[in-house]
Design a protein around this motif. Structure first.
Motif, mmCIF file in Angstrom:
data_model
loop_
_atom_site.group_PDB
_atom_site.id
_atom_site.type_symbol
_atom_site.label_atom_id
_atom_site.label_comp_id
_atom_site.label_asym_id
_atom_site.label_seq_id
_atom_site.Cartn_x
_atom_site.Cartn_y
_atom_site.Cartn_z
ATOM 1 N N LEU A 113 0.834 -1.207 0.000
ATOM 2 C CA LEU A 113 0.000 0.000 0.000
ATOM 3 C C LEU A 113 0.869 1.258 0.000
ATOM 4 O O LEU A 113 0.607 2.196 -0.750
ATOM 5 N N ARG A 114 1.888 1.276 0.835
ATOM 6 C CA ARG A 114 2.757 2.467 0.872
ATOM 7 C C ARG A 114 3.377 2.740 -0.499
ATOM 8 O O ARG A 114 3.409 3.863 -0.979
ATOM 9 N N GLY A 115 3.857 1.668 -1.139
ATOM 10 C CA GLY A 115 4.572 1.844 -2.408
ATOM 11 C C GLY A 115 3.681 2.236 -3.565
ATOM 12 O O GLY A 115 4.171 2.765 -4.560
ATOM 13 N N ALA A 116 2.391 1.972 -3.441
ATOM 14 C CA ALA A 116 1.485 2.241 -4.559
ATOM 15 C C ALA A 116 0.610 3.462 -4.328
ATOM 16 O O ALA A 116 -0.187 3.826 -5.189
ATOM 17 N N LYS A 117 0.765 4.101 -3.178
ATOM 18 C CA LYS A 117 -0.119 5.216 -2.820
ATOM 19 C C LYS A 117 -0.067 6.342 -3.857
ATOM 20 O O LYS A 117 0.952 7.023 -3.987
ATOM 21 N N ALA A 118 -1.143 6.491 -4.615
ATOM 22 C CA ALA A 118 -1.255 7.514 -5.666
ATOM 23 C C ALA A 118 -0.099 7.416 -6.675
ATOM 24 O O ALA A 118 0.284 8.412 -7.285
#
Lengths: 204, 204
Positions: free
Chosen positions: A190-195
């Motif tokens: 999730l962190r790596g793909a955030k927006a």
């Protein structure tokens, strides 16, 4: 399911608009694609299915042996987000209304293998879910409701689950989770793909 | 990608045959759907992309602190199988020719959280892959080739990787892995879905 999928592609995707691969993957498509969460007439959440084909976000572990044999959560937690909400997350960096996040409980099956000592997943023990719905949980922090399908004996799963009191989950999630009651600090996907769009899907 | 997907649905799925949701999800579709593995003219594997949207199978961990500070693999391994090969696995319980399995290396980011002591994923460190190909690896056990995209400094990734010598990986995989050189004993998702069809996808 395949028939539903093809119908969905035809009417929602090719004729009606655009469909993304992630949306196509879900086994929980509604005609409106609004949410994977389905409730019965008693406002109980019907157990999600097919979530092992959703998007995996991380697997935190607090084993007994590091917590004096009394860990609150001694098992692995395999955590997934539903595909359509993942698509929204990649675009906006926010959890859309309708997001479903599940955690599947898996035992620590063994602690030793040929490559060393460690933690290795054993058997499935249970399933929990959180659903973001402004309509259903208007007063809850982030509009999240929490559900437990895990049986008391950690075998099998309940078919439906009522929403848990906020004291059971939100009281810890809200003050400690990095974003919107979700522990993204523990979920690299999730962190790596955030927006980040497709750049967050790996290898790009 | 969306254009390719829609084209693929039109010509491979709706007009030419049947497409499954899992196949539709892959970002690595070829016109023949034979494999997600792409090689260059030097027989190097081109780094896979989009694998965080593949099917997650497990996350083994052998941390330093349980191995006298000298673990061979001190990080989390997030392991995924490509969607079309997952579909084949659900049906046959075997790894089809063309299967790609990747493991993404993720650091142990923290060892303490509000719910106790444990292991929580930090940052991405690297990527490795195994590819089953009778044509390319006719003499290797199970026809598997192994590849490492991880940089020496554990930052960034190589764009291509040559096949590793069998002594680097197969010498441990072959005698210890439960099935066809894959450690399914550590991967509950693969064990649970082996020739089980949709019953293995969770919650059914």
């Amino acid at each position: 399911m395949i028939r539903n999928f093809i119908t969905s592609v035809l009417f929602t995707g090719l004729l009606g608009g655009m469909i993304t691969p992630a949306q196509a993957a879900t086994t929980c498509q509604s005609s409106t694609h609004k949410s994977c969460a389905k409730f019965n007439s008693k406002s109980e959440l019907i157990r999600p299915t097919g979530y092992r084909e959703w998007i995996y976000v991380g697997a935190p572990l607090t084993p007994n042996h590091l917590n004096n044999g009394k860990a609150a959560f001694p098992e692995f937690h395999n955590v997934y987000i539903d595909p359509a909400s993942w698509t929204a997350w990649k675009k906006s960096g926010k959890f859309r209304d309708g997001t479903v996040i599940v955690k599947e409980l898996v035992s620590v099956g063994s602690k030793k293998t040929f490559s060393g000592n460690g933690y290795f997943m054993g058997e499935y023990l249970g399933l929990e879910a959180m659903v973001k719905s402004k309509k259903r949980f208007p007063k809850a922090a982030g509009n999240w409701g929490f559900f437990r399908f895990t049986n008391e004996d950690f075998k099998g799963l309940k078919t439906v689950a009522g929403v848990l009191p906020e004291s059971a989950c939100l009281s810890c999630h809200t003050p400690n989770a990095q974003q919107d009651n979700v522990f993204i600090q523990h979920y690299p996907v999730l962190r790596g793909a955030k927006a980040m769009g497709e750049a967050g899907t790996g290898g790009k």
